[in-house]
Scaffold this motif. Sequence first.
Motif, mmCIF file in Angstrom:
data_model
loop_
_atom_site.group_PDB
_atom_site.id
_atom_site.type_symbol
_atom_site.label_atom_id
_atom_site.label_comp_id
_atom_site.label_asym_id
_atom_site.label_seq_id
_atom_site.Cartn_x
_atom_site.Cartn_y
_atom_site.Cartn_z
ATOM 1 N N LYS A 204 -12.082 -12.948 -5.830
ATOM 2 C CA LYS A 204 -11.071 -11.989 -6.280
ATOM 3 C C LYS A 204 -10.049 -12.665 -7.187
ATOM 4 N N THR A 205 -9.702 -11.982 -8.275
ATOM 5 C CA THR A 205 -8.705 -12.494 -9.217
ATOM 6 C C THR A 205 -7.313 -12.134 -8.738
ATOM 7 N N SER A 206 -6.400 -13.099 -8.767
ATOM 8 C CA SER A 206 -5.017 -12.832 -8.380
ATOM 9 C C SER A 206 -4.346 -11.934 -9.406
ATOM 10 N N GLY A 207 -3.742 -10.850 -8.926
ATOM 11 C CA GLY A 207 -3.027 -9.944 -9.821
ATOM 12 C C GLY A 207 -1.856 -10.610 -10.500
ATOM 13 N N LEU A 208 -1.219 -11.565 -9.808
ATOM 14 C CA LEU A 208 -0.089 -12.267 -10.415
ATOM 15 C C LEU A 208 -0.561 -13.172 -11.545
ATOM 16 N N THR B 244 3.244 0.084 -12.557
ATOM 17 C CA THR B 244 3.360 1.445 -13.096
ATOM 18 C C THR B 244 4.169 2.366 -12.188
ATOM 19 N N ARG B 245 4.756 1.822 -11.113
ATOM 20 C CA ARG B 245 5.674 2.617 -10.274
ATOM 21 C C ARG B 245 7.070 2.655 -10.890
ATOM 22 N N LEU B 246 7.318 1.817 -11.899
ATOM 23 C CA LEU B 246 8.650 1.685 -12.484
ATOM 24 C C LEU B 246 9.162 3.015 -13.014
ATOM 25 N N GLY B 247 10.371 3.374 -12.565
ATOM 26 C CA GLY B 247 10.999 4.609 -13.028
ATOM 27 C C GLY B 247 12.253 4.324 -13.834
ATOM 28 N N PHE B 248 12.966 5.373 -14.238
ATOM 29 C CA PHE B 248 14.179 5.226 -15.038
ATOM 30 C C PHE B 248 15.292 4.582 -14.212
ATOM 31 N N ALA C 126 0.824 -1.218 0.000
ATOM 32 C CA ALA C 126 0.000 0.000 0.000
ATOM 33 C C ALA C 126 0.855 1.263 0.000
ATOM 34 N N TYR C 127 2.088 1.167 0.519
ATOM 35 C CA TYR C 127 2.969 2.336 0.584
ATOM 36 C C TYR C 127 3.523 2.732 -0.779
ATOM 37 N N MET C 128 3.344 1.895 -1.787
ATOM 38 C CA MET C 128 3.890 2.183 -3.121
ATOM 39 C C MET C 128 3.013 3.126 -3.935
ATOM 40 N N ARG C 129 1.769 3.262 -3.574
ATOM 41 C CA ARG C 129 0.823 4.063 -4.368
ATOM 42 C C ARG C 129 1.281 5.513 -4.494
ATOM 43 N N GLU D 194 -5.857 -4.753 -9.432
ATOM 44 C CA GLU D 194 -5.627 -3.300 -9.311
ATOM 45 C C GLU D 194 -4.291 -3.018 -8.635
ATOM 46 N N GLN D 195 -3.980 -3.776 -7.590
ATOM 47 C CA GLN D 195 -2.702 -3.587 -6.903
ATOM 48 C C GLN D 195 -1.522 -3.904 -7.819
#
Length: 330
Positions: free
Chosen positions: A271-275, A248-252, A218-221, A241-242
Amino acid sequence: MAEKSMSFDRLENIISVFGSFDENLHIIESETNVTITDRGSELKILGDIENIAYAEKAIEGLLALAGKGKNIDAQSVRYIIGLVRSGQEGRISELTKDVVCVTAKGKPISAKTLGQKKYIESIQKNTITLGIGPAGTGKTYLAVAAAVEAFRDKRVNRIILTRPAVEAGERLGFLPGDLQSKVDPYLRPLYDALFDMLGTETYNKYLEKGNIEVAPLAYMRGRTLDDSFIILDEAQNTSREQMKMFLTRLGFGSKIVITGDITQIDLPADKTSGLREAMRVLDGVEDIAICRLTAADVVRHVLVQRIIDAYERDSTRKPAAERRTGAKKK
């Protein structure tokens, strides 16, 4: 009954291969159905011709590993015998290469199986790697080792380790302490791996300086993570969603490793697993690797591998039994 003799120059490698009280030697005998007599620098192998060939090739492969400084344990012996039986003894030499990282106590960390070797190569080559496999295959440990090595080589400025707190609703509320104390139990495997690689003192130093961050997902949002090595552990327990949020947190200048076991999803049934969804959606995307480890890559106690195999056999029997039951009902 046939017999084969093997002679050796370096006795220390033989001692390493045979293990304490000849523990590994007994495993070779049991797994290949031969009898081995140790006469100093010479071995005599008794058994069927085919089994003698298996034992001989396994011993030669183990000696090659020992000669390169590899630790020979019971798991290594069984794995090498498995390679020999499947006709892959020519690939044993691949396991003598590429130390990923050296721990705080000077222990070199490297692949113990061909699956782990492919996993490490995928991490080194790709920006995003998904490591999928059962417990005990080294998914998290090797990812942390790769992260520490990248940090030591100054290829990244930060190591960020995260995992979902699956029970972050009611149950965490009953745990004592502040929010960090409540989520720490979920992050303990990540702490353990870091302590092993860096040592407690060095870990605390980098933690205070902000070079290392261990936090719940949750701290990555809302963040963009540049020049970082980011590991998402237990990813099978993310929602779709997670997972999208995390990716999409990926940076340069950053690298991401996502680990998980899709046979141990703790999410509610609806619930569907995000993985699981990421494996489908991202398959074939350039610079993203999906590496699947199997029970053959388990490096824990041999019973762990047997337990995984037993559950896999049971899961394949269930659909057939359900089909038969359904047919009877009709």
